[in-house]
Design a protein around this motif. Structure first.
Motif, PDB file in Angstrom:
ATOM      1  N   ALA A  36      29.056  25.461  -9.423  1.00  0.00           N
ATOM      2  CA  ALA A  36      29.501  25.806  -8.088  1.00  0.00           C
ATOM      3  C   ALA A  36      30.813  25.798  -8.297  1.00  0.00           C
ATOM      4  CB  ALA A  36      29.142  24.326  -7.246  1.00  0.00           C
ATOM      5  N   ILE A  37      31.579  26.849  -7.646  1.00  0.00           N
ATOM      6  CA  ILE A  37      32.958  27.206  -7.714  1.00  0.00           C
ATOM      7  C   ILE A  37      33.552  26.664  -6.521  1.00  0.00           C
ATOM      8  CG2 ILE A  37      34.673  29.146  -7.794  1.00  0.00           C
ATOM      9  CD1 ILE A  37      32.621  30.829  -8.931  1.00  0.00           C
ATOM     10  N   THR A  38      34.873  25.904  -6.945  1.00  0.00           N
ATOM     11  CA  THR A  38      35.587  25.401  -5.896  1.00  0.00           C
ATOM     12  C   THR A  38      36.830  26.419  -5.568  1.00  0.00           C
ATOM     13  OG1 THR A  38      36.903  24.200  -7.625  1.00  0.00           O
ATOM     14  CG2 THR A  38      35.222  23.043  -6.532  1.00  0.00           C
ATOM     15  N   ALA A  39      37.628  26.157  -4.316  1.00  0.00           N
ATOM     16  CA  ALA A  39      38.722  26.914  -3.967  1.00  0.00           C
ATOM     17  C   ALA A  39      39.829  26.292  -4.122  1.00  0.00           C
ATOM     18  CB  ALA A  39      38.320  27.336  -2.289  1.00  0.00           C
ATOM     19  N   THR A  40      40.883  26.967  -4.305  1.00  0.00           N
ATOM     20  CA  THR A  40      42.156  26.408  -4.751  1.00  0.00           C
ATOM     21  C   THR A  40      43.321  27.115  -4.020  1.00  0.00           C
ATOM     22  OG1 THR A  40      43.690  25.386  -6.304  1.00  0.00           O
ATOM     23  CG2 THR A  40      42.553  27.311  -7.085  1.00  0.00           C
ATOM     24  N   THR A  41      44.621  26.753  -3.949  1.00  0.00           N
ATOM     25  CA  THR A  41      45.741  27.466  -3.424  1.00  0.00           C
ATOM     26  C   THR A  41      46.649  27.738  -4.638  1.00  0.00           C
ATOM     27  OG1 THR A  41      46.826  25.661  -2.659  1.00  0.00           O
ATOM     28  CG2 THR A  41      45.527  26.587  -1.047  1.00  0.00           C
ATOM     29  N   ARG A  42      46.398  27.055  -5.732  1.00  0.00           N
ATOM     30  CA  ARG A  42      46.932  27.287  -6.904  1.00  0.00           C
ATOM     31  C   ARG A  42      46.945  28.563  -7.611  1.00  0.00           C
ATOM     32  NH1 ARG A  42      44.900  27.717 -12.023  1.00  0.00           N
ATOM     33  NH2 ARG A  42      43.205  26.323 -12.505  1.00  0.00           N
ATOM     34  N   LYS A  43      47.906  29.206  -8.140  1.00  0.00           N
ATOM     35  CA  LYS A  43      47.930  30.414  -9.056  1.00  0.00           C
ATOM     36  C   LYS A  43      47.010  30.379 -10.189  1.00  0.00           C
ATOM     37  CE  LYS A  43      50.994  32.229  -6.162  1.00  0.00           C
ATOM     38  NZ  LYS A  43      50.608  33.059  -5.047  1.00  0.00           N
ATOM     39  N   PRO A  44      46.089  31.585 -10.307  1.00  0.00           N
ATOM     40  CA  PRO A  44      45.455  31.415 -11.408  1.00  0.00           C
ATOM     41  C   PRO A  44      46.240  31.679 -12.799  1.00  0.00           C
ATOM     42  CG  PRO A  44      45.623  33.744 -10.353  1.00  0.00           C
ATOM     43  CD  PRO A  44      45.979  32.668  -9.555  1.00  0.00           C
ATOM     44  N   ARG A  45      45.522  31.029 -13.764  1.00  0.00           N
ATOM     45  CA  ARG A  45      46.431  31.086 -15.370  1.00  0.00           C
ATOM     46  C   ARG A  45      45.840  32.444 -15.536  1.00  0.00           C
ATOM     47  NH1 ARG A  45      43.976  25.265 -15.532  1.00  0.00           N
ATOM     48  NH2 ARG A  45      45.704  23.980 -15.028  1.00  0.00           N
ATOM     49  N   VAL A  52      35.030  33.479 -10.436  1.00  0.00           N
ATOM     50  CA  VAL A  52      34.311  32.833 -11.783  1.00  0.00           C
ATOM     51  C   VAL A  52      34.964  31.482 -11.920  1.00  0.00           C
ATOM     52  CG1 VAL A  52      34.106  33.336 -14.129  1.00  0.00           C
ATOM     53  CG2 VAL A  52      34.488  35.323 -12.701  1.00  0.00           C
ATOM     54  N   ASP A  53      36.198  31.452 -12.304  1.00  0.00           N
ATOM     55  CA  ASP A  53      36.720  29.939 -12.446  1.00  0.00           C
ATOM     56  C   ASP A  53      36.945  29.074 -11.146  1.00  0.00           C
ATOM     57  OD1 ASP A  53      37.485  30.246 -15.521  1.00  0.00           O
ATOM     58  OD2 ASP A  53      37.989  32.030 -14.597  1.00  0.00           O
ATOM     59  N   TYR A  54      37.605  29.838 -10.131  1.00  0.00           N
ATOM     60  CA  TYR A  54      38.161  29.537  -8.753  1.00  0.00           C
ATOM     61  C   TYR A  54      37.985  30.496  -7.831  1.00  0.00           C
ATOM     62  CZ  TYR A  54      39.713  24.879 -10.886  1.00  0.00           C
ATOM     63  OH  TYR A  54      40.156  23.898 -11.601  1.00  0.00           O
ATOM     64  N   TYR A  55      37.906  30.150  -6.460  1.00  0.00           N
ATOM     65  CA  TYR A  55      38.267  31.091  -5.633  1.00  0.00           C
ATOM     66  C   TYR A  55      39.704  30.920  -5.256  1.00  0.00           C
ATOM     67  CZ  TYR A  55      33.057  31.519  -4.803  1.00  0.00           C
ATOM     68  OH  TYR A  55      31.726  31.806  -4.767  1.00  0.00           O
ATOM     69  N   PHE A  56      40.508  31.873  -5.646  1.00  0.00           N
ATOM     70  CA  PHE A  56      41.761  31.517  -5.287  1.00  0.00           C
ATOM     71  C   PHE A  56      42.286  32.029  -4.069  1.00  0.00           C
ATOM     72  CE2 PHE A  56      41.568  32.047  -9.963  1.00  0.00           C
ATOM     73  CZ  PHE A  56      41.980  30.696 -10.387  1.00  0.00           C
ATOM     74  N   LEU A  89      27.738  25.227  -2.279  1.00  0.00           N
ATOM     75  CA  LEU A  89      26.843  24.265  -2.748  1.00  0.00           C
ATOM     76  C   LEU A  89      25.331  24.428  -2.325  1.00  0.00           C
ATOM     77  CD1 LEU A  89      28.522  20.654  -2.519  1.00  0.00           C
ATOM     78  CD2 LEU A  89      27.975  22.057  -4.731  1.00  0.00           C
ATOM     79  N   ASN A  90      25.163  24.817  -0.910  1.00  0.00           N
ATOM     80  CA  ASN A  90      23.963  24.820  -0.674  1.00  0.00           C
ATOM     81  C   ASN A  90      23.072  25.991  -1.164  1.00  0.00           C
ATOM     82  OD1 ASN A  90      24.285  22.711   1.173  1.00  0.00           O
ATOM     83  ND2 ASN A  90      25.002  23.826   2.820  1.00  0.00           N
ATOM     84  N   ASP A  91      24.015  27.260  -1.322  1.00  0.00           N
ATOM     85  CA  ASP A  91      23.248  28.199  -2.014  1.00  0.00           C
ATOM     86  C   ASP A  91      22.658  28.075  -3.466  1.00  0.00           C
ATOM     87  OD1 ASP A  91      23.710  29.590   0.187  1.00  0.00           O
ATOM     88  OD2 ASP A  91      25.347  30.852  -0.319  1.00  0.00           O
ATOM     89  N   ASN A  92      23.671  27.550  -4.140  1.00  0.00           N
ATOM     90  CA  ASN A  92      23.211  27.114  -5.459  1.00  0.00           C
ATOM     91  C   ASN A  92      22.218  26.301  -5.797  1.00  0.00           C
ATOM     92  OD1 ASN A  92      25.045  28.583  -7.829  1.00  0.00           O
ATOM     93  ND2 ASN A  92      26.569  27.988  -6.131  1.00  0.00           N
ATOM     94  N   LEU A  93      22.359  25.160  -4.926  1.00  0.00           N
ATOM     95  CA  LEU A  93      21.166  24.131  -4.925  1.00  0.00           C
ATOM     96  C   LEU A  93      19.728  24.581  -4.383  1.00  0.00           C
ATOM     97  CD1 LEU A  93      23.210  21.002  -3.638  1.00  0.00           C
ATOM     98  CD2 LEU A  93      22.346  21.323  -5.758  1.00  0.00           C
TER      99      LEU A  93
END
Length: 214
Positions: A36-45, A52-56, A89-93
């Motif tokens: 499950a992919i989490t969301a973040t406000t940090r800049k992608p590396r 794929v890694d986060y929802y930026f 989460l719900n869609d993946n589970l």
């Protein structure tokens, strides 16, 4: 007994502990798992991809989603917003299998109130010195950021007792095997729990009776 709903596995650990690498390796070897992919406000590396890694997200979009009630949990970590979307989460589970959620300690505490049956795993490096070296080698943080992450890691370690399993990521060969063993145990525990419920309901009322015995 086949899974009718996915098993949520929550994975936490200090930045640099190798938790994401371990999870991604497991997923690449087991097609009945996903993250499950989490969301973040940090800049992608440089090696990270949106979706794929986060929802930026920028801060405005993140706050809009918070106000809309789209997050199961959200927190500020190292000056950036992080959050887990209900839909993610719900869609993946609903698809079954094992669903990994790599998340910080504070977020894991919130997840536990919504998904008490989830398996919680904490991953740590063998020593504080090893953690510092890993942060320095990956070269994505300034020295100030590294010191802040080490301070955060010390606080995170105080929550070890809240997790079901602990993996010490000391060797690149052994740690993946440890994770496989933990997932096997979590799956088995879930199956046994389901069988126990069947006993409680009386589904095995005639179990062991030999109707042909004279």
């Amino acid at each position: 007994m086949p899974d009718r709903k996915g098993l949520l596995v929550v994975v936490s650990g200090p930045a640099g502990s190798g938790k994401t690498t371990l999870v991604n390796r497991f997923i690449s070897e087991d097609h009945n798992t996903r993250r499950a992919i989490t969301a973040t406000t940090r800049k992608p590396r440089p090696d990270e991809q949106d979706g794929v890694d986060y929802y930026f997200l920028d801060e405005g979009e993140f706050k809009r989603r918070v106000e809309a009630g789209e997050f199961v949990e959200h927190t500020i970590f190292n000056s950036h917003h992080y959050g887990t979307l209900h839909r993610e989460l719900n869609d993946n589970l609903a698809r079954g299998g094992v669903v990994f959620l790599v998340i910080e300690v504070e977020g894991a505490e919130a997840i536990k109130s919504f998904f008490p049956a989830a398996a919680f795993i904490f991953i740590i490096p063998p020593t504080p010195e090893a953690l510092r070296k890993r942060l320095e080698i990956r070269g994505t943080e300034s020295q100030k950021d590294i010191e802040e992450r080490l301070t955060i890691a010390k606080k995170e370690m105080q929550h070890l007792g809240e997790y079901d399993y602990l993996i010490i990521n000391a060797a690149p060969v052994l740690a993946p095997l440890d994770l496989k063993a933990v997932i096997r145990a979590a799956r088995r525990s879930r199956i046994i729990g389901g069988e126990r419920e069947r006993w409680i309901r009386g589904d095995f009322a005639d179990w062991g009776k030999d109707k042909h015995r004279g």
